[in-house]
Design an enzyme around this catalytic site. Structure first.
Site, PDB file in Angstrom:
ATOM      1  N   ALA A 188       0.373  -1.318   0.209  1.00 28.44           N
ATOM      2  CA  ALA A 188      -0.512  -0.259  -0.247  1.00 28.44           C
ATOM      3  C   ALA A 188       0.597   1.513   0.335  1.00 28.44           C
ATOM      4  O   ALA A 188       0.421   2.172  -0.308  1.00 28.44           O
ATOM      5  CB  ALA A 188      -0.986  -0.073   1.287  1.00 28.44           C
ATOM      6  N   ALA A 212     -17.453  -1.028  14.757  1.00 29.92           N
ATOM      7  CA  ALA A 212     -18.517  -0.183  15.347  1.00 29.92           C
ATOM      8  C   ALA A 212     -19.553  -1.684  15.000  1.00 29.92           C
ATOM      9  O   ALA A 212     -19.074  -2.670  14.419  1.00 29.92           O
ATOM     10  CB  ALA A 212     -19.474   0.723  15.157  1.00 29.92           C
ATOM     11  N   ARG A 272     -23.307  -3.937  16.076  1.00 30.93           N
ATOM     12  CA  ARG A 272     -24.635  -3.832  16.372  1.00 30.93           C
ATOM     13  C   ARG A 272     -24.428  -4.586  18.057  1.00 30.93           C
ATOM     14  O   ARG A 272     -25.312  -3.570  19.010  1.00 30.93           O
ATOM     15  CB  ARG A 272     -25.444  -4.563  15.955  1.00 30.93           C
ATOM     16  CG  ARG A 272     -25.954  -4.260  14.395  1.00 30.93           C
ATOM     17  CD  ARG A 272     -27.481  -4.703  14.002  1.00 30.93           C
ATOM     18  NE  ARG A 272     -27.873  -4.356  12.840  1.00 30.93           N
ATOM     19  CZ  ARG A 272     -27.498  -4.785  11.419  1.00 30.93           C
ATOM     20  NH1 ARG A 272     -27.034  -6.266  11.847  1.00 30.93           N
ATOM     21  NH2 ARG A 272     -27.680  -4.109  10.851  1.00 30.93           N
ATOM     22  N   LYS A 311     -23.710  -6.427  -1.283  1.00 27.58           N
ATOM     23  CA  LYS A 311     -24.385  -5.788  -2.697  1.00 27.58           C
ATOM     24  C   LYS A 311     -25.674  -4.797  -2.505  1.00 27.58           C
ATOM     25  O   LYS A 311     -26.211  -5.083  -3.557  1.00 27.58           O
ATOM     26  CB  LYS A 311     -24.346  -7.773  -3.297  1.00 27.58           C
ATOM     27  CG  LYS A 311     -25.158  -8.111  -2.165  1.00 27.58           C
ATOM     28  CD  LYS A 311     -24.246  -9.259  -1.621  1.00 27.58           C
ATOM     29  CE  LYS A 311     -24.838 -10.114  -0.262  1.00 27.58           C
ATOM     30  NZ  LYS A 311     -23.933 -11.468   0.073  1.00 27.58           N
ATOM     31  N   GLU A 333     -15.706  -4.197  -4.447  1.00 32.97           N
ATOM     32  CA  GLU A 333     -15.476  -5.584  -5.198  1.00 32.97           C
ATOM     33  C   GLU A 333     -15.670  -6.923  -4.193  1.00 32.97           C
ATOM     34  O   GLU A 333     -16.733  -7.969  -5.096  1.00 32.97           O
ATOM     35  CB  GLU A 333     -13.832  -5.438  -5.053  1.00 32.97           C
ATOM     36  CG  GLU A 333     -13.060  -6.759  -5.904  1.00 32.97           C
ATOM     37  CD  GLU A 333     -13.825  -7.110  -6.966  1.00 32.97           C
ATOM     38  OE1 GLU A 333     -12.673  -5.876  -8.263  1.00 32.97           O
ATOM     39  OE2 GLU A 333     -14.301  -8.055  -7.757  1.00 32.97           O
ATOM     40  N   GLY A 378     -21.090 -19.288   8.012  1.00 31.40           N
ATOM     41  CA  GLY A 378     -21.242 -17.768   7.443  1.00 31.40           C
ATOM     42  C   GLY A 378     -21.230 -17.656   6.398  1.00 31.40           C
ATOM     43  O   GLY A 378     -21.092 -16.304   5.136  1.00 31.40           O
ATOM     44  N   GLU A 387     -27.042 -15.536   3.867  1.00 32.72           N
ATOM     45  CA  GLU A 387     -27.141 -13.827   4.122  1.00 32.72           C
ATOM     46  C   GLU A 387     -28.254 -13.812   5.773  1.00 32.72           C
ATOM     47  O   GLU A 387     -28.473 -15.185   5.739  1.00 32.72           O
ATOM     48  CB  GLU A 387     -28.702 -13.056   3.243  1.00 32.72           C
ATOM     49  CG  GLU A 387     -27.790 -13.117   1.888  1.00 32.72           C
ATOM     50  CD  GLU A 387     -26.174 -12.723   1.925  1.00 32.72           C
ATOM     51  OE1 GLU A 387     -26.542 -10.881   2.147  1.00 32.72           O
ATOM     52  OE2 GLU A 387     -25.351 -12.995   1.663  1.00 32.72           O
ATOM     53  N   ASP A 394     -29.954 -12.714  -3.766  1.00 37.98           N
ATOM     54  CA  ASP A 394     -28.733 -11.806  -3.567  1.00 37.98           C
ATOM     55  C   ASP A 394     -28.060 -12.091  -4.915  1.00 37.98           C
ATOM     56  O   ASP A 394     -27.234 -11.695  -5.697  1.00 37.98           O
ATOM     57  CB  ASP A 394     -28.032 -13.173  -2.953  1.00 37.98           C
ATOM     58  CG  ASP A 394     -26.715 -12.754  -2.384  1.00 37.98           C
ATOM     59  OD1 ASP A 394     -26.083 -11.633  -1.751  1.00 37.98           O
ATOM     60  OD2 ASP A 394     -25.231 -13.297  -2.935  1.00 37.98           O
ATOM     61  N   LYS A 419     -25.925  -9.536  -6.950  1.00 39.82           N
ATOM     62  CA  LYS A 419     -24.513  -9.004  -7.602  1.00 39.82           C
ATOM     63  C   LYS A 419     -24.425  -9.749  -9.168  1.00 39.82           C
ATOM     64  O   LYS A 419     -24.377  -8.682 -10.322  1.00 39.82           O
ATOM     65  CB  LYS A 419     -23.873 -10.542  -7.386  1.00 39.82           C
ATOM     66  CG  LYS A 419     -23.960 -10.644  -5.990  1.00 39.82           C
ATOM     67  CD  LYS A 419     -23.783 -12.218  -5.061  1.00 39.82           C
ATOM     68  CE  LYS A 419     -23.079 -12.081  -4.401  1.00 39.82           C
ATOM     69  NZ  LYS A 419     -23.171 -13.267  -3.436  1.00 39.82           N
TER      70      LYS A 419
HETATM   71  N1  HSE Z   1     -25.192 -15.158   1.143  1.00 41.71           N
HETATM   72  C1  HSE Z   1     -23.586 -14.962   0.249  1.00 41.71           C
HETATM   73  C2  HSE Z   1     -23.640 -16.357  -0.583  1.00 41.71           C
HETATM   74  C3  HSE Z   1     -22.611 -14.068   0.686  1.00 41.71           C
HETATM   75  O1  HSE Z   1     -23.589 -16.724  -0.399  1.00 41.71           O
HETATM   76  O2  HSE Z   1     -22.650 -15.601  -2.019  1.00 41.71           O
HETATM   77  C4  HSE Z   1     -21.359 -13.345  -0.973  1.00 41.71           C
HETATM   78  O3  HSE Z   1     -22.020 -13.024  -0.850  1.00 41.71           O
END
Ligand code: HSE
Length: 338
Positions: A30, A40, A42, A103, A127, A185, A188, A199, A203
């Site tokens: 960089a 921060a 919730r 997104k 990105e 993880g 959504e 989703d 995108k």
């Molecule tokens: N929920 C999204 C997926 C997360 O499964 O692709 C990444 O954008």
């Protein structure tokens, strides 16, 4: 570069870890230190997958935008409105750079936010919003910048690809595979956004904007998710020499009067096994881009979860280096309405 990180879920926490663990190589690339000065989220009491010692916790997230000791805000909160929008808009108005993985926000209000960025001279980069760690927007904006793009087609949702792969390979139950995607993880906060194709549509709208110079327009996308795909469908596809993948597709078509239009759709599609995209499994995403001089280019990688931090931090490195670009590759006001 003084950085504030908003949102400390899988992606935000991974970005904090990445900035800490790769501090040396990031500083070298960089040209300056990338320091996290504030965070921060919730719920302050929630355990986080990163070390926050020595970093200031800000209770009112939107205060990040007001601070003189913050140069750049990382938004990993999510959602097309509310806290994420308020923070991003306020930061851009005050000339602070914003890097986001959101997104839904960019698909719904990206033109407005890009306009704010252009007015204040700040950089808005996203990105991480499309295909997790895969640098597909950079590829479109930079590596393929010389081409008229004629088609973009890809697996854009890790959760759906993970569910379909588990069903096909192990006969897994749809609900069990979704529960695992949530635990890892990938999904959504409302997983119906994944499995109903929303989703993927978000995108695709962003990809279409960068590829074709069309303003994101969710209303013009036909959307069908994977709820109706059964194990039997997957077996039938295999018997016919292919696989079912949830694809986002944008194609440039010429109308009878000679003008051009971009047709966008999200739907489960039979993909013959001979096509590279058919072999893209699990949480992996892949995007195939066709340009008039380049021909077809395929890029693939991890599309959800912690690897997404790679794209967030790459955007930060670009900004620190002074590599600036219009958010959608062209001035926001020059994007065509679809
Ligand atoms: N929920 C999204 C997926 C997360 O499964 O692709 C990444 O954008």
């Amino acid at each position: 570069m003084r950085i504030a990180v908003a949102g400390l879920g899988h992606v935000g926490a991974a970005a904090v870890r990445l900035l800490q663990e790769n501090r040396d190589i990031l500083a070298a690339r960089a040209g300056c230190d990338l320091d996290i000065v504030a965070v921060a989220a919730r719920d302050k009491a929630k355990p986080r997958a990163c070390d926050l010692s020595g970093i200031e916790w800000i209770n009112a997230m939107s205060d990040m935008a007001l601070r003189d000791d913050v140069d750049l805000v990382v938004e990993a909160v999510g959602g097309a409105s509310g806290a994420a929008y308020d923070l991003v808009a306020a930061a851009l108005r005050r000339g602070k750079h914003v890097v986001t993985a959101n997104k839904a926000l960019i698909a719904a209000r990206g033109v407005e936010l890009a306009t704010l960025a252009e007015r204040s001279g700040a950089q808005l980069s996203f990105e991480a919003a499309v295909c997790g760690a895969v640098p597909v927007l950079k590829m479109l904006r930079e590596g393929l910048a010389a081409n008229r793009i004629t088609a973009v087609r890809g697996i854009l949702n890790g959760t759906c690809n993970y569910i379909l792969t588990r069903m096909e390979n192990e006969g897994a139950d749809f609900a069990d595979a979704l529960a695992d995607a949530q635990r890892l993880g990938y999904a959504e906060s409302d997983p119906s956004d994944d499995i109903d194709g929303i989703d993927t549509a978000n995108k695709l709208a962003i990809l279409t904007a960068v590829a074709f110079g069309r303003a994101p327009d969710l209303g013009s996308i036909f959307v069908e998710g994977i709820r109706a795909v059964t194990l039997q469908d997957l077996r039938d596809a295999a018997a016919k020499g292919g696989r079912i993948k949830l694809l986002g597709i944008a194609e440039c078509v010429t109308r009878d009067d000679g003008t051009q239009n971009v047709i966008q759709r999200v739907q489960p599609v039979f993909v013959p096994i001979s096509e590279p995209i058919a072999a893209v499994d699990g949480v992996f995403n892949a995007v195939e881009i066709t340009g008039d001089f380049s021909g077809q280019t395929l890029i693939q990688g991890r599309g959800a979860g912690e690897p997404t931090a790679s794209a967030l931090v790459a955007d930060i490195v670009d900004i620190a280096r002074g590599n600036r670009s219009y958010a959608f590759g062209v001035p926001a006001q020059s994007l065509d309405e679809t």
